[in-house]
Design an enzyme around this catalytic site. Structure first.
Site, PDB file in Angstrom:
ATOM      1  N   HIS A 122      25.825   4.347   1.750  1.00 37.05           N
ATOM      2  CA  HIS A 122      25.991   3.613   0.498  1.00 37.05           C
ATOM      3  C   HIS A 122      25.666   2.130   0.653  1.00 37.05           C
ATOM      4  O   HIS A 122      26.134   1.478   1.583  1.00 37.05           O
ATOM      5  CB  HIS A 122      27.443   3.684  -0.027  1.00 37.05           C
ATOM      6  CG  HIS A 122      28.158   4.954   0.238  1.00 37.05           C
ATOM      7  ND1 HIS A 122      28.018   6.054  -0.557  1.00 37.05           N
ATOM      8  CD2 HIS A 122      29.030   5.300   1.217  1.00 37.05           C
ATOM      9  CE1 HIS A 122      28.781   7.032  -0.084  1.00 37.05           C
ATOM     10  NE2 HIS A 122      29.393   6.599   0.996  1.00 37.05           N
ATOM     11  N   THR A 135     -33.128   3.709 -10.220  1.00 37.19           N
ATOM     12  CA  THR A 135     -32.807   4.732  -9.226  1.00 37.19           C
ATOM     13  C   THR A 135     -34.007   5.102  -8.365  1.00 37.19           C
ATOM     14  O   THR A 135     -33.853   5.407  -7.176  1.00 37.19           O
ATOM     15  CB  THR A 135     -32.263   5.986  -9.922  1.00 37.19           C
ATOM     16  OG1 THR A 135     -33.175   6.391 -10.962  1.00 37.19           O
ATOM     17  CG2 THR A 135     -30.892   5.710 -10.547  1.00 37.19           C
ATOM     18  N   ASN A 148      19.514 -10.084   9.848  1.00 40.74           N
ATOM     19  CA  ASN A 148      18.442 -10.136  10.844  1.00 40.74           C
ATOM     20  C   ASN A 148      17.612 -11.413  10.820  1.00 40.74           C
ATOM     21  O   ASN A 148      16.818 -11.651  11.729  1.00 40.74           O
ATOM     22  CB  ASN A 148      17.507  -8.937  10.660  1.00 40.74           C
ATOM     23  CG  ASN A 148      16.913  -8.873   9.258  1.00 40.74           C
ATOM     24  OD1 ASN A 148      17.495  -9.375   8.303  1.00 40.74           O
ATOM     25  ND2 ASN A 148      15.753  -8.249   9.131  1.00 40.74           N
ATOM     26  N   GLN A 166     -30.560  -2.350  -1.058  1.00 38.43           N
ATOM     27  CA  GLN A 166     -31.435  -2.509  -2.214  1.00 38.43           C
ATOM     28  C   GLN A 166     -31.208  -3.921  -2.737  1.00 38.43           C
ATOM     29  O   GLN A 166     -30.252  -4.172  -3.464  1.00 38.43           O
ATOM     30  CB  GLN A 166     -31.131  -1.475  -3.299  1.00 38.43           C
ATOM     31  CG  GLN A 166     -32.107  -1.547  -4.472  1.00 38.43           C
ATOM     32  CD  GLN A 166     -31.723  -0.632  -5.634  1.00 38.43           C
ATOM     33  OE1 GLN A 166     -30.582  -0.184  -5.734  1.00 38.43           O
ATOM     34  NE2 GLN A 166     -32.675  -0.372  -6.516  1.00 38.43           N
ATOM     35  N   ARG A 180      11.443   1.251   3.910  1.00 40.85           N
ATOM     36  CA  ARG A 180      10.294   0.347   4.005  1.00 40.85           C
ATOM     37  C   ARG A 180       9.481   0.612   5.273  1.00 40.85           C
ATOM     38  O   ARG A 180       9.936   1.311   6.185  1.00 40.85           O
ATOM     39  CB  ARG A 180      10.787  -1.097   3.936  1.00 40.85           C
ATOM     40  CG  ARG A 180      11.323  -1.484   2.551  1.00 40.85           C
ATOM     41  CD  ARG A 180      12.000  -2.830   2.555  1.00 40.85           C
ATOM     42  NE  ARG A 180      11.115  -3.887   3.033  1.00 40.85           N
ATOM     43  CZ  ARG A 180      11.520  -5.117   3.329  1.00 40.85           C
ATOM     44  NH1 ARG A 180      12.816  -5.436   3.210  1.00 40.85           N
ATOM     45  NH2 ARG A 180      10.659  -6.022   3.746  1.00 40.85           N
TER      46      ARG A 180
END
Length: 454
Positions: free
Chosen positions: A363, A79, A386, A73, A333
């Site tokens: 822990h 409408t 890492n 449209q 994660r």
């Protein structure tokens, strides 16, 4: 042969939302409003579904993956104009067309079906879904004749004082004889306060031609709620959340405090699972049977097996297998895979880590980009180091290994099966299977280092 068609109006800009996000894409319980509508329509047997789009058309197309057709449209002229834009798809078809609004996320397939059944049973050319509104402000009013028949619909801004007193309102959902709909749309004028082509004017046009106009009045005004601003969005969210929570409770899930429990529309929860107050289940999460999800937990697009216990933790885009325990205050994660009967304890963070059956990471530990085998014990304060400042590297800890507290594992590195790493070690080289690795300086005590008179 007659067909069944659905037209979903989703072209409005939604200026009252005051948002950069296209109105019908605002989420209700984690799912865009228009997707809720499409999902309900897809439960019914429609031959063709058309979504009218305008502002943000490409974003809507990306969101909706069902087999539907999109109609542009280019200008938002009301409408009636929106439905007329689908003329090239539907005008020549015999059958029934349902018109719905893309900003009514609470509409259900059951109500749509009742509307269609009423329409077909009455042999009507048009059927209006109506509701009784205690406060009808803003709604179009349904005007009935002396015999109770629907004569026309008058928009709030165009209604007289007497018409404004009417409490039966137009919900914006309709059922039409398809051919009659498009014939009447050709006669709709924009002679109103807004200068727009109103779809409800089709009702008056058909009535003037002597056609049968019927109505189906739903007893749930909230189901027909249109969302035009953030206040209405919050109301729709609350109503949808209540609906979702009650449905899961009926299916055997215990929700201790439904008012403080959030479950997304796409989530799945097994029987005899218990959700404590202030828990949040987001996205297409899957939670198995007999789980306990304690307060302060957020589960986002994650899969939990049977009998998993989670306490005040966050689990995102990961898998936790049967019988495992998470938390309190753990962060799982994305990309993590926790095996069966694993213990991930307080203040532990996993990232792209797999933990084998029966292992314990109890822990104050970070395990990232790692593969941990079965029956491994990772002591307090262990860190898989890492990241070298440029690249991420993998740590492998094989079955039965023991990593002592306060150890740093400098990746890439591998700890062999049943190997031991002494507490406080900084491991830079692989540790062979069944070996003990001690990577720390010997303790040296300096006697009388601090003078007695200091």
């Amino acid at each position: 042969m007659s067909g069944r068609f659905a037209v979903i109006l989703a072209a409005g800009q939604g200026t009252r939302m005051k948002s950069k996000l296209y109105k019908v894409l605002h989420p209700v319980c984690g799912k865009p409003m228009v997707e809720h509508v499409v999902d309900q329509v897809s439960k019914l047997e429609f031959d063709k579904t058309a979504v009218i789009v305008g502002h943000g058309a490409e974003e809507v197309k990306k969101t909706l993956t069902e087999k539907i057709e999109f109609v542009m449209q280019p200008e938002q002229l009301g409408t009636g104009h929106a439905v007329k834009c689908a003329e090239h798809l539907l005008a020549s078809q015999k059958g029934t067309t349902v018109v719905l609004c893309g900003d009514t996320p609470l509409i259900t397939a059951a109500t749509i079906k009742k509307l269609m059944d009423t329409h077909e049973a009455n042999g009507a050319k048009a059927t209006v879904l109506t509701a009784h509104a205690p406060d009808p402000t803003g709604y179009g009013r349904v005007i009935r004749g002396n015999q109770g028949q629907v004569e026309k619909i008058v928009e709030h801004k165009d209604a007289s004082v007497d018409e404004l007193a009417i409490a039966e309102v137009n919900t914006g959902t309709y059922c039409f004889d398809n051919e009659a709909l498009f014939e009447a749309l050709a006669e709709v004028k924009n002679e109103n306060a807004q200068g727009e082509y109103y779809l409800p004017d089709v009702i008056g046009i058909l009535r003037q031609k002597g056609e049968t106009i019927s109505a189906y009045q739903t007893d749930s005004l909230s189901e027909t709620m249109g969302v035009n601003d953030r206040v209405a969005l919050s109301q729709a969210e609350a109503a949808m959340r209540k609906r979702i929570n009650e449905e899961w409770m009926r299916q055997g899930v215990t929700i201790i405090d439904p008012q403080t429990t959030y479950i997304s529309a796409d989530a799945s929860i097994g029987q005899d699972t218990v959700l404590y107050p202030n828990t949040s289940i987001k996205g297409p999460s899957v939670i198995g049977e007999d789980c306990v999800i304690e307060s302060g937990t957020e589960i986002a697009s994650a899969t939990l097996g049977r009998g998993v216990h989670v306490c005040s933790s966050v689990i995102s885009n990961s898998v936790v297998a049967d019988g495992s325990s998470i938390g309190p205050f753990a962060h799982i994660r994305p990309g993590s895979d926790v095996g069966e009967n694993v213990r991930v304890g307080n203040f532990v963070e996993l990232k792209k880590a797999s933990i084998g059956t029966g292992s314990k990471v109890s822990h104050l530990t970070y395990v990232g980009d790692a593969e941990v085998g079965s029956d491994v014990n990772v002591g307090c304060g262990v860190v898989t180091v890492n990241y070298d400042g440029k690249n991420k590297h993998k740590t492998i800890i094989k079955d039965g290994a023991f990593v002592g507290s306060g150890s740093n594992l400098i990746a890439p590195v591998e700890i062999g099966e049943r190997a031991f790493v002494a507490a406080g070690s900084t491991i830079t080289d692989d540790v062979p299977s069944q070996a003990l690795s001690i990577a720390r300086s010997r303790q040296v005590n300096k006697d009388n280092y601090v003078k007695k008179d200091v």
